[in-house]
Design a protein around this motif. Sequence first.
Motif, PDB file in Angstrom:
ATOM      1  N   LEU A 283      -2.456   5.054  -3.315  1.00 47.09           N
ATOM      2  CA  LEU A 283      -2.451   3.626  -3.607  1.00 47.09           C
ATOM      3  C   LEU A 283      -1.482   2.896  -2.697  1.00 47.09           C
ATOM      4  O   LEU A 283      -1.770   1.802  -2.221  1.00 47.09           O
ATOM      5  CB  LEU A 283      -2.092   3.396  -5.082  1.00 47.09           C
ATOM      6  CG  LEU A 283      -3.129   3.886  -6.090  1.00 47.09           C
ATOM      7  CD1 LEU A 283      -2.703   3.530  -7.503  1.00 47.09           C
ATOM      8  CD2 LEU A 283      -4.511   3.309  -5.794  1.00 47.09           C
ATOM      9  N   GLU A 284      -0.343   3.533  -2.416  1.00 49.65           N
ATOM     10  CA  GLU A 284       0.640   2.890  -1.547  1.00 49.65           C
ATOM     11  C   GLU A 284       0.113   2.765  -0.125  1.00 49.65           C
ATOM     12  O   GLU A 284       0.205   1.717   0.506  1.00 49.65           O
ATOM     13  CB  GLU A 284       1.954   3.685  -1.562  1.00 49.65           C
ATOM     14  CG  GLU A 284       2.747   3.441  -2.832  1.00 49.65           C
ATOM     15  CD  GLU A 284       3.923   4.389  -2.976  1.00 49.65           C
ATOM     16  OE1 GLU A 284       4.700   4.196  -3.910  1.00 49.65           O
ATOM     17  OE2 GLU A 284       4.055   5.313  -2.146  1.00 49.65           O
ATOM     18  N   SER A 287      -3.056   0.264   0.310  1.00 53.65           N
ATOM     19  CA  SER A 287      -2.855  -1.175   0.235  1.00 53.65           C
ATOM     20  C   SER A 287      -2.218  -1.740   1.507  1.00 53.65           C
ATOM     21  O   SER A 287      -2.213  -2.929   1.713  1.00 53.65           O
ATOM     22  CB  SER A 287      -1.972  -1.501  -0.961  1.00 53.65           C
ATOM     23  OG  SER A 287      -0.755  -0.804  -0.836  1.00 53.65           O
ATOM     24  N   HIS A 288      -1.670  -0.866   2.375  1.00 53.57           N
ATOM     25  CA  HIS A 288      -1.041  -1.366   3.595  1.00 53.57           C
ATOM     26  C   HIS A 288      -1.988  -1.362   4.776  1.00 53.57           C
ATOM     27  O   HIS A 288      -1.631  -1.844   5.835  1.00 53.57           O
ATOM     28  CB  HIS A 288       0.211  -0.540   3.927  1.00 53.57           C
ATOM     29  CG  HIS A 288       1.297  -0.757   2.923  1.00 53.57           C
ATOM     30  ND1 HIS A 288       1.873  -1.982   2.704  1.00 53.57           N
ATOM     31  CD2 HIS A 288       1.897   0.087   2.058  1.00 53.57           C
ATOM     32  CE1 HIS A 288       2.787  -1.880   1.759  1.00 53.57           C
ATOM     33  NE2 HIS A 288       2.821  -0.644   1.343  1.00 53.57           N
TER      34      HIS A 288
END
Lengths: 289, 280
Positions: A283-284, A287-288
């Motif tokens: 998820l980290e 999202s970038h």
Amino acid sequence: MEIQFKDVSYIYQENTPFAHKALENISFMVDSGSFVAVIGHTGSGKSTLIQHLNGLSLPSRGEITIGDFRLSADGKPKNIRDLRRKVGVVFQYPEHQLFEETVAKDIAFGPKNFGVTQEEIDHRIEKLLPAVGLPEEILERSPFDLSGGQKRRVAIAGVLAMAPQVLVLDEPTAGLDPRGQREMMDMFYQLHQEQNLTTVLVTHSMEDALAYADKIIILNKGQKYMEGPPLEVFKQADKLQKVQLGIPEVIHFLNQYNERFGTSLNYQYQSMRELAEEIKKQLEVGSHE
Amino acid sequence: MDRKKLVEFKNVSFQYEEERALVLNQVSFDIYEGEWVAIIGHNGSGKSTIAKLLNGLLMPKDGEIIVDGKKVDDDTVWDIRKDVGMVFQNPDNQFVGATVQDDVAFGMENRGVPREEMRERIQRTLSAVRMQDYLITEPHRLSGGQKQRVAIASVLAIAPKVLILDEATAMLDPTGRKEIMHTVNDIQESEGLSLITITHDLQEIVQADRVIVMNKGQIWEETTPRELFLQRGELREIGLDVPFVGQLTDELRKQGVPLKEAALNHEELLEELWKFNSKM
């Protein structure tokens, strides 16, 4: 002991108007020392299959080999007693079969019948009790004064006291509470490993099949519907769905997760902590981008 | 909202033999009309004793039990059994008819249901449990799961006010379990039935309106499924399971993912993860 089914069919009440095919052309192989889960609906032929493993039923067609034993429609092999000593079957609700005055006598009943000396039986019981999670004080008590879970452990000890090489378990955790279920399955798995048993588990629990089995065999209407390692079988959710069988919750969740986030996080026996780590990382990163 | 109390337990205690420990110790609770209550607890916590007290199979040592305004005692017990339908875990102990349809008819015959209506109810309830093709099958030819479906149909056919399922789905496969709970839920809603399920099945617990948790003969907690599954540490301590969603939520939070604690199912947890993902 290796178990092999070759084109096995079993017909109840053959040549009567009530004839009913319970097993149809079933072939599979269970490697010595492996743990196999047999899954299917009520009426899929699971119980009939189990009855073939120690010669309670003989195939109407085809052939079964279990170690050196051979079972076919030609009749019972002469050494069927040996087979029954080597294949221990824990039937559903085995505690209903307790009958002796004391726990010690109940456990000893099977091996005694097979001519094992009292000294050897005592020796086996001494080793067995801790393995099935029973205290030694219990030996002189009546099995009927014990709790449900303890009774079942006594019945299981009675099967194990025959020192089987194959252990057949027919829904061994039915009726136990969640903790009791987990403890019982962990116990079987430990016995499986320590005593190098070949284990056949009949279960409704996809979770148990995933956690313990090397291979899964799925029966449907008397036929073999699927066979393979758990992760392979559970990849085919649609095929399972067609016969109204589900998949383990963790895999189901990951399928939904992957669909929602466009990821491909596969279940590879991660612990809950490892799964959480992977999800967080994805998820980290995601999202970038 | 003024809901009608259908079942009242007032300080009920019970023991099987005088010198033995109390199986139930001062248990009080109410169950309302149309409500679904799950009773959970480890083996020996007193769950099944509650079910047996509810339709007078056992009588309390102390306290009283009221069903639809009537106190359960030796005089009312036959009336009470018209209102309280019960399905147990082992189907072999609850078959009376020579065929499936006879078995479903048995309870209705005892209650004087007219023949035409009986036919209609047999069809409807057996279809609901997917046993409509087995009308004239003899019970001993059925598998355990099939017998249980018939047992449920037989009880539904007498249109009780309270239906108790005492681990009635424990011997069924997961799909069969889901289908039966779906069926029972439909009938519960359409007929305003109160439903009491005594169960270990987490999916059944999640669907209930309220949960009563038994521990060592006493009520340990009485709450909603959502609130209950927040108490994960305590649940484990009394030998009960924590659902997968709760376990994963715990681990994710431990690693600093700021999730709301109370996801009850996959969809809610995925929604929380989605929010986290968008915020990053």
